[in-house]
Structures are given as C-alpha cells and as structure tokens.
Enzyme design. Structure first.
Site, PDB file in Angstrom:
ATOM      1  N   SER A   1       0.804  -1.247  -0.010  1.00 42.95           N
ATOM      2  CA  SER A   1       0.149  -0.478  -0.425  1.00 42.95           C
ATOM      3  C   SER A   1       1.024   1.367   0.353  1.00 42.95           C
ATOM      4  CB  SER A   1      -0.719   0.177   1.365  1.00 42.95           C
ATOM      5  OG  SER A   1      -0.096   0.088   1.946  1.00 42.95           O
TER       6      SER A   1
ATOM      7  N   LYS B   1     -11.313   0.932  -2.326  1.00 47.53           N
ATOM      8  CA  LYS B   1     -10.545   1.828  -2.644  1.00 47.53           C
ATOM      9  C   LYS B   1     -11.208   1.877  -4.927  1.00 47.53           C
ATOM     10  CE  LYS B   1      -7.722   1.249   0.713  1.00 47.53           C
ATOM     11  NZ  LYS B   1      -6.708   1.117   1.169  1.00 47.53           N
TER      12      LYS B   1
ATOM     13  N   HIS C   1      -4.691  -2.812  -2.843  1.00 54.06           N
ATOM     14  CA  HIS C   1      -5.023  -1.997  -4.159  1.00 54.06           C
ATOM     15  C   HIS C   1      -4.534  -2.544  -5.218  1.00 54.06           C
ATOM     16  CE1 HIS C   1      -4.300   1.088  -0.955  1.00 54.06           C
ATOM     17  NE2 HIS C   1      -4.109   0.290  -0.325  1.00 54.06           N
TER      18      HIS C   1
HETATM   19  C1  LIG Z   1      -6.505   0.401   3.108  1.00 51.13           C
HETATM   20  C2  LIG Z   1      -6.656  -0.879   2.814  1.00 51.13           C
HETATM   21  C3  LIG Z   1      -6.938  -2.058   3.911  1.00 51.13           C
HETATM   22  C4  LIG Z   1      -8.513  -1.864   4.859  1.00 51.13           C
HETATM   23  O1  LIG Z   1      -9.418  -1.610   4.023  1.00 51.13           O
HETATM   24  P1  LIG Z   1     -10.197  -0.387   4.327  1.00 51.13           P
HETATM   25  O2  LIG Z   1     -11.594  -1.094   3.097  1.00 51.13           O
HETATM   26  O3  LIG Z   1     -10.626   0.288   3.675  1.00 51.13           O
HETATM   27  O4  LIG Z   1     -10.566  -0.961   6.074  1.00 51.13           O
HETATM   28  C5  LIG Z   1      -6.966  -3.592   3.992  1.00 51.13           C
HETATM   29  N1  LIG Z   1      -5.683  -4.332   3.615  1.00 51.13           N
HETATM   30  C6  LIG Z   1      -4.756  -2.634   2.687  1.00 51.13           C
HETATM   31  C7  LIG Z   1      -3.740  -3.582   2.414  1.00 51.13           C
HETATM   32  C8  LIG Z   1      -5.192  -1.373   2.670  1.00 51.13           C
HETATM   33  O5  LIG Z   1      -4.706  -0.681   1.981  1.00 51.13           O
END
Ligand SMILES: *Cc1c(COP(=O)(O)O)cnc(C)c1O
Length: 384
Positions: free
Chosen positions: A182, A240, A210
C-alpha cells in the site's frame, strides 16, 4: 495520576514535537480528481479511488436505487436479519472475478482481516508476515493469538529461514502479505511465496486492497501475467478501486463457509448498507467490461515516473521517500501551494526514517497535470 484531559493534551504535545500529530481536514470532492480545501481547488494525487468509480453515474444510480428499495441501513448483522439479497449477488460476482468457489463480504477491509485470520489460526499456530503488510493484517494476526514472526520485505530467503526453524513447532502456519504494497506500490513475489508455502505446508493469504481493479486486468495481483500460483485466501477491499465501501475474502466454499460461521467481525457487526453493496456490484460490472478504463491508472503512473528515471511502476502507487517526517510535510505543503494534494505519509504508517510522498494515479488524471506535477517534484523537491 493526570486527569484524562491532561493525559490527552500531553500525549498530543509529544506527538506534535515529533511532527506526528494528525488532524482531519475537511475535503470536498468536486470532480473525480479535484478537491476543495479551505476554499482552494486542489488536484488530488492521494485518493485510492483509482478508477474514480465513487463518482461514476452508474455506480451512484445503483446506490440510490438500492437505498430506495431496501432502505439506508442493513438493520442487523448479516447472520440475523441484515443479509439483504444484494449480498449474494455481490459475493457471486467477487468469486467470479477471482475465479474462486465462493466469497464472503465484510463491513470493511480492516474488519475482514480482523475476522478472517483468527478464524483460521489460533494460539498454537504460526503466522509469518511480510514486514510491510498493512496494519490490519498485523492486527488480525495479533488478535488470533498465534506466534507472529515478520520477514524482511519481499525477502523470501528470510521467510524460509523462519519457516525452517519454526514450522515444526506449530500445527498450522499462515503466510500473510499485501499483493500490492500500500505504501510502496511494489508487488509480492507470489510465485516464490506459493512455492515456499507448499514446501513448508503453510497457507498463503494475500491482501489485494490495491490490486483489484488495477493490476492483472482488474482481477488483482494473483492474475498478473506470469503469476502461476493463486493464493487460496485472497482478501481485498471494496473501498478503493471499487469505489464503494466494504471488504471481502475470496476462497474455496469450505473456507468461506467456515468464515461465515466463525468470523467475529461478520457475526457481531451490522451488515453493509444496501446502497454500498449495490454500488460495488455496479462497479464490478464496469471493471469486468471496460478494459481500457482498468489499464489507465497504470499508464498514468508510468507517465509520472518516466521523467524521474524511475523504473516503470508495478501498480498505480508511486512513493518518493524523503526520510524525515518534517521533510515530507514540507514537500507536501510546497505541492499544495502549487495546487496539488499529496498527503505526507509518516510513521507509524511507514517505518521511521522513511516518511514520504505517496502519489496515487487514477484513470481520470489529466496528462498535463501529471507532467507539471512530475516537473515540480523534480525541480523543487528532489533537486531543491
Ligand atoms: C486500505 C487497506 C485495507 C483496509 O481496507 P478498508 O476497506 O479501507 O478498511 C486493508 N489492507 C490494505 C493493504 C489496505 O491498503
């Protein structure tokens, strides 16, 4: 003992001195890439909405129609009465995308990891995690009570050393890693991890928050050309590139059935709002159909990286590591002066001494804005 307020104020002062205090800033999104902050229009290069689907008319319409039909909230846990009909459709769609037998949707990606990991391993077991795994993978690992060991980022030799000495002491072992990291935007070596996982009789779980919608033709990191090993546990987020909200696990039917029965964050937390679930379904439609859209964030990232002589990015996340938190904050402020929103990422989100600007690229970014940003970064931040 200090009063509660004194305690809080002292803690905040200490964080402030180290440039680690965080504040919330009201940000009003006025287009897929433009934000209003303090009355100023800024082009954002730090959203994770890589395909801008949170703003897409079809996705918005799906959310509105589902809200009209089913109401705003789910009203209860999915295991009680909160399991509205849209969940089944979304889970089928996710399983199809990831080519697994089934999928299970959670309230968020964070909740998914807190629910999945403790359902699979416990205090007698072993978890080996890449050191740069997302905070919620590590939180899930801690919550499970399993022995947690960390291997150096993407160093499979180190992972093997740990398994060589530890594996035999535990009935079950789980390797966890981000698929696309991330804060660094690089990829996990899935073939090597798959091979090691088989050789040491462990399970492999990827967090592809991602990856989905961006790499592997939109299917995520396990589908990138050349990847031959598909991890049996593929989790991700709907928040995302999918542009909505929620988290999921794609896996075999047996594993998903177990998760539905055991994962505490599924059992003891309210189901997602129907609008969010419908939006995710509509977004997956677009991701499956529109290959040109899916390829765009990566090509935008490549456009930014080229003038810096940086290697072609492996995802649409491009970090520029600056070191001290102060330096990252100053660089972010400089870009803001020029009309760009690029949040400084500081510890503990990244390791101490690696504060950075993290640029994320989306389908809707304009090429001329990317080139102007690249030139500013080169002349004002890196050479300045
Ligand atoms: C953003 C993220 C999460 C969390 O996801 P949410 O739906 O925002 O709680 C989990 N793992 C990674 C690698 C992330 O970047």
């Amino acid at each position: 003992m200090p009063t509660l307020d004194e305690f809080a104020a002292r803690k905040l002062d200490a964080l402030e001195t180290r440039h680690l205090r965080r504040v919330l800033i009201e940000t009003d999104r006025v287009s897929p890439v433009d934000m209003m902050r303090d009355g100023r229009r800024l082009i954002s290069f730090c959203c994770n909405d890589y395909l801008n689907l949170s703003q897409h008319p079809d996705v918005k319409r799906a959310a509105i129609e589902a809200t009209e039909r089913y109401g705003v909230g789910a009203g209860a846990s999915r295991l009680v009465t909160g399991n509205h009909p849209l969940f089944r459709e979304l889970e089928e769609r996710l399983a199809r995308l990831k080519r697994t037998e089934d999928a299970c949707v959670f309230g968020s990606g964070y909740l998914a990891n807190l629910g999945i990991i403790p359902s699979l391993v416990g205090p007698d077991d072993l978890i080996v995690a890449d050191e740069l795994s997302h905070a919620c993978l590590l939180a899930g690992a801690k919550l499970s009570g399993a022995a947690l060991q960390v291997f150096r980022h993407n160093e499979t030799l180190h992972l093997e050393q740990i398994l060589q000495s530890e594996r035999d002491r535990h009935p079950h072992a789980l390797i966890v890693t981000d698929g696309v990291f991330s804060m660094d935007g690089d990829l996990a070596p899935l073939n090597a991890l798959g091979e090691i996982s088989a050789r040491y009789d462990t399970w492999l779980m990827t967090d592809d928050a991602h990856g989905v919608g961006v790499v592997g033709g939109g299917r995520g990191s396990s589908f990138i050309e050349g990847v031959t090993h598909r991890p049996p546990l593929q989790m991700g987020t709907l928040s995302k590139a999918i542009g909505s909200y929620g988290g999921y696990l794609c896996a075999s039917k047996a594993v998903v059935d177990l998760i539905r029965t055991r994962a505490r964050t599924l059992i003891y937390s309210t189901g997602l709002p129907p609008g969010a679930v419908a939006a995710s379904i509509a977004a997956l439609d677009l991701i499956e159909r529109d290959t040109a859209l899916v390829s765009r964030p990566m090509s935008k990232a490549a456009l930014f990286a080229a003038p810096h002589g940086l290697p072609t990015p492996q995802s649409c996340i491009v970090p520029i590591v600056l070191g001290a938190a102060e330096r990252a904050l100053a660089a972010s402020a400089l870009l803001e002066e020029e009309g760009f929103l690029v949040t400084a990422i500081r510890p503990p989100t990244v390791p101490a001494g690696t504060a950075r600007l993290r640029f994320t690229f989306s389908a809707a970014h304009r090429d001329e804005d990317i080139l102007r940003l690249a030139s500013l970064v080169k002349t004002q931040i890196l050479d300045g």
